[in-house]
Write an enzyme that holds these catalytic residues in place. Structure first.
Site, PDB file in Angstrom:
ATOM      1  N   HIS A 160      -2.101   3.989  -2.248  1.00  0.00           N
ATOM      2  CA  HIS A 160      -2.356   2.561  -1.987  1.00  0.00           C
ATOM      3  C   HIS A 160      -2.692   2.315  -0.522  1.00  0.00           C
ATOM      4  O   HIS A 160      -2.581   1.191  -0.037  1.00  0.00           O
ATOM      5  CB  HIS A 160      -1.153   1.706  -2.408  1.00  0.00           C
ATOM      6  CG  HIS A 160      -0.657   2.014  -3.784  1.00  0.00           C
ATOM      7  ND1 HIS A 160       0.381   2.890  -4.028  1.00  0.00           N
ATOM      8  CD2 HIS A 160      -1.096   1.604  -4.999  1.00  0.00           C
ATOM      9  CE1 HIS A 160       0.575   2.999  -5.324  1.00  0.00           C
ATOM     10  NE2 HIS A 160      -0.301   2.239  -5.942  1.00  0.00           N
TER      11      HIS A 160
HETATM   12 FE1  FES Z   1       1.801   3.374  -2.519  1.00  0.00          FE
HETATM   13 FE2  FES Z   1       2.045   5.447  -0.868  1.00  0.00          FE
HETATM   14  S1  FES Z   1       0.947   3.663  -0.556  1.00  0.00           S
HETATM   15  S2  FES Z   1       2.840   5.224  -2.856  1.00  0.00           S
END
Ligand code: FES
Length: 202
Positions: A160
């Site tokens: 993410h």
């Molecule tokens: Fe979501 Fe690492 S940014 S698990």
């Protein structure tokens, strides 16, 4: 009008009560046995929770130790830092969410410094993103990246988009809420560490 039970009836009643109580006790013991077995840690579980020794003789500045060691089933990121990395990490950086490691749960007290380590030249982290647990990737060199044209070196989580500097400090405004965890560790010598043990034994 109720009648007193005869002595023979009384004895039969006591026998029935005794038999029921005995059956209940056996049932409880029978039910308890699997739980006792369940809660007794197996040799495998004890081994998994034991401290891990890691030979870091092959670690070079600007690199991450390969193959990736593990502690308690989690990857250990052990990075060598260059003098320039060390200097950069010591400078003020208002892009970081917790630059002074104020979240005390994320590192031992001896790693509450700009490098988040016992020795500035070596960083030791759990390789687990503090967002949802993906394993970030290491990008040690300060150089433009697709995910950050002004990249200064550190770890990037592709799940993410969370970013961490070379001290495992999280950048503001990404999904990960905290810095990478620094596990308890000690140096057995200049080239060997033990993860899971806090005391200095060197
Ligand atoms: Fe979501 Fe690492 S940014 S698990």
């Amino acid at each position: 009008m109720s009648e007193e039970p005869s002595p023979a009836n009384k004895n039969r009643r006591y026998l029935l009560i005794g038999a029921t109580a005995g059956a209940t006790a056996v049932g409880v013991m029978g039910a308890a046995t699997p739980f006792v077995k369940y809660w007794t840690p197996s040799a495998k579980a004890r081994a998994a929770a034991a401290p891990t020794r890691v030979d870091i003789a092959a670690l070079r500045p600007g690199e991450i130790l390969k193959p990736t060691p593990a502690w308690r089933g989690q990857p250990l990121f052990i990075v060598g830092r260059t003098p320039a990395d060390i200097e950069r990490l010591g400078q003020e950086n208002d892009e970081l969410a917790d630059p002074a490691s104020d979240n005390l749960e994320k590192q031992p007290e001896y790693a509450r410094n700009a490098w988040r380590s016992r020795k500035p030249e070596v960083g030791i982290f759990l390789g687990i993103c503090t967002h949802l647990g993906c394993s970030p990737t290491y990008h040690g060199e300060p150089a433009a990246q697709d995910f950050d044209p002004n990249w200064q070196g550190g770890f990037y989580c592709p799940c993410h988009g969370s970013r961490f500097d070379l001290a495992g400090r999280v950048v503001k405004g990404v999904p990960a809420p905290d810095n990478l965890v620094v596990p308890p560790h000690s140096y057995l010598s200049d080239t060997e560490i033990i993860v899971g043990v806090d005391e200095e034994t060197a």
